[in-house]
Design a protein around this motif. Structure first.
Motif, PDB file in Angstrom:
ATOM      1  N   CYS A  10       7.861  -3.399  -0.883  1.00 25.40           N
ATOM      2  CA  CYS A  10       7.621  -2.250  -0.009  1.00 25.40           C
ATOM      3  C   CYS A  10       8.767  -1.233  -0.044  1.00 25.40           C
ATOM      4  CB  CYS A  10       7.318  -2.696   1.411  1.00 25.40           C
ATOM      5  SG  CYS A  10       8.634  -3.626   2.190  1.00 25.40           S
ATOM      6  N   GLU A  11       9.930  -1.623  -0.568  1.00 22.77           N
ATOM      7  CA  GLU A  11      11.051  -0.685  -0.687  1.00 22.77           C
ATOM      8  C   GLU A  11      11.878  -1.009  -1.917  1.00 22.77           C
ATOM      9  OE1 GLU A  11      13.184   0.964   2.989  1.00 22.77           O
ATOM     10  OE2 GLU A  11      12.507  -1.034   3.631  1.00 22.77           O
ATOM     11  N   GLU A  59      11.739   8.802  -1.348  1.00 20.05           N
ATOM     12  CA  GLU A  59      10.403   9.164  -1.829  1.00 20.05           C
ATOM     13  C   GLU A  59       9.427   8.071  -1.384  1.00 20.05           C
ATOM     14  OE1 GLU A  59       8.178   9.889  -6.125  1.00 20.05           O
ATOM     15  OE2 GLU A  59      10.199   9.075  -6.077  1.00 20.05           O
ATOM     16  N   THR A  60       8.312   8.484  -0.812  1.00 15.46           N
ATOM     17  CA  THR A  60       7.264   7.539  -0.436  1.00 15.46           C
ATOM     18  C   THR A  60       6.124   7.667  -1.437  1.00 15.46           C
ATOM     19  OG1 THR A  60       7.874   7.715   1.886  1.00 15.46           O
ATOM     20  CG2 THR A  60       5.698   6.822   1.399  1.00 15.46           C
ATOM     21  N   MET A  61       5.671   6.527  -1.935  1.00 17.74           N
ATOM     22  CA  MET A  61       4.602   6.494  -2.936  1.00 17.74           C
ATOM     23  C   MET A  61       3.505   5.555  -2.457  1.00 17.74           C
ATOM     24  SD  MET A  61       6.976   5.713  -6.272  1.00 17.74           S
ATOM     25  CE  MET A  61       6.007   6.471  -7.547  1.00 17.74           C
ATOM     26  N   SER A  62       2.286   5.849  -2.885  1.00 15.10           N
ATOM     27  CA  SER A  62       1.204   4.900  -2.659  1.00 15.10           C
ATOM     28  C   SER A  62       1.308   3.802  -3.718  1.00 15.10           C
ATOM     29  CB  SER A  62      -0.152   5.604  -2.779  1.00 15.10           C
ATOM     30  OG  SER A  62      -0.380   5.990  -4.131  1.00 15.10           O
ATOM     31  N   LYS A  63       0.583   2.721  -3.502  1.00 12.69           N
ATOM     32  CA  LYS A  63       0.534   1.644  -4.497  1.00 12.69           C
ATOM     33  C   LYS A  63       0.069   2.197  -5.839  1.00 12.69           C
ATOM     34  CE  LYS A  63      -1.511  -2.074  -3.265  1.00 12.69           C
ATOM     35  NZ  LYS A  63      -2.342  -3.239  -2.950  1.00 12.69           N
ATOM     36  N   GLU A  69       0.304   5.243  -7.000  1.00 12.13           N
ATOM     37  CA  GLU A  69       1.346   6.067  -7.616  1.00 12.13           C
ATOM     38  C   GLU A  69       2.445   5.194  -8.222  1.00 12.13           C
ATOM     39  OE1 GLU A  69       1.227  10.121  -4.909  1.00 12.13           O
ATOM     40  OE2 GLU A  69       2.180   8.320  -4.079  1.00 12.13           O
ATOM     41  N   ASP A 111       0.826  -1.219   0.000  1.00 10.60           N
ATOM     42  CA  ASP A 111       0.000   0.000   0.000  1.00 10.60           C
ATOM     43  C   ASP A 111       0.855   1.261   0.000  1.00 10.60           C
ATOM     44  OD1 ASP A 111      -2.340  -1.469  -0.045  1.00 10.60           O
ATOM     45  OD2 ASP A 111      -2.585  -1.419   2.129  1.00 10.60           O
ATOM     46  N   GLN A 112       2.024   1.180   0.625  1.00  9.21           N
ATOM     47  CA  GLN A 112       2.968   2.292   0.637  1.00  9.21           C
ATOM     48  C   GLN A 112       4.345   1.752   0.274  1.00  9.21           C
ATOM     49  OE1 GLN A 112       3.832   4.447   4.379  1.00  9.21           O
ATOM     50  NE2 GLN A 112       2.920   6.175   3.282  1.00  9.21           N
ATOM     51  N   VAL A 113       5.018   2.431  -0.648  1.00  3.37           N
ATOM     52  CA  VAL A 113       6.314   2.002  -1.141  1.00  3.37           C
ATOM     53  C   VAL A 113       7.327   3.120  -0.899  1.00  3.37           C
ATOM     54  CG1 VAL A 113       7.599   1.249  -3.180  1.00  3.37           C
ATOM     55  CG2 VAL A 113       5.194   0.664  -2.959  1.00  3.37           C
ATOM     56  N   VAL A 114       8.488   2.749  -0.390  1.00  5.47           N
ATOM     57  CA  VAL A 114       9.556   3.722  -0.160  1.00  5.47           C
ATOM     58  C   VAL A 114      10.639   3.487  -1.205  1.00  5.47           C
ATOM     59  CG1 VAL A 114      11.276   4.585   1.468  1.00  5.47           C
ATOM     60  CG2 VAL A 114       9.043   3.784   2.306  1.00  5.47           C
TER      61      VAL A 114
END
Length: 125
Positions: free
Chosen positions: A109-110, A41-45, A47, A30-33
Motif C-alpha cells: 500500500c506504500e 504520488e497516489t496511484m490506483s492498483k 496504474e 486498491d490505492q498505493v502511495v
C-alpha cells in the motif's frame, strides 16, 4: 495470505522479473502511495501495474531484479535490490537502490523511493 517478506519477493521476482501482471491484482492494494523526497504520488492498483508494463514497453525489454537484503519490521520491508537491464538498443547496465514498502493484509500500500539520478533517471516515475 503472504507475509510482507513473501509479498515483496513476489513483487520483484514474479511481477517484475516474470511479468506476471495478474499477480499485481493479488499483492497491490486498491490505492498505493509512493513517497519520493519532496513529493507524494497516489496511484490506483491498475496504474501501479501499468507502470511495470510501461517500463518494459517503453524503456527496457529485459529486466531482472536480484534482492540482496531484506529487513522486515511489522508491516515495513526495507529492501536492497539490484537490477540488470538491457535497452532496446542492446545496452546493458546494472542499477541498484534501496526501497521501503508497507504491506498491509498481504498487499503493498506504500513505497518510499530515493531520487533516481543516474542513467535510469526519469524512468521510474
Amino acid at each position: 495470505m503472504r507475509t510482507p517478506k513473501k509479498v515483496i519477493e513476489a513483487y520483484n521476482y514474479e511481477l517484475w522479473n516474470k511479468q506476471n501482471y495478474e499477480l499485481g491484482e493479488e499483492i497491490i492494494a486498491d490505492q498505493v502511495v509512493r513517497h519520493y523526497p519532496g513529493s507524494v504520488e497516489t496511484m490506483s492498483k491498475e496504474e501501479a501495474i501499468q507502470r511495470v508494463r510501461d517500463t518494459y514497453a517503453n524503456h527496457w525489454p529485459e529486466i531482472e531484479f536480484t534482492l540482496h537484503k531484506m529487513t522486515v519490521e511489522g508491516e515495513l520491508v526495507t529492501l536492497l535490490w539490484e537490477m540488470q537491464a538491457r535497452t532496446e538498443q542492446g545496452e546493458e547496465f546494472t542499477y541498484s537502490s534501496i526501497e521501503v514498502f508497507r504491506v498491509v493484509d498481504g498487499k503493498i500500500c506504500e513505497f518510499w523511493n530515493p531520487v533516481h539520478n543516474n542513467e535510469a533517471n526519469g524512468l521510474w516515475g
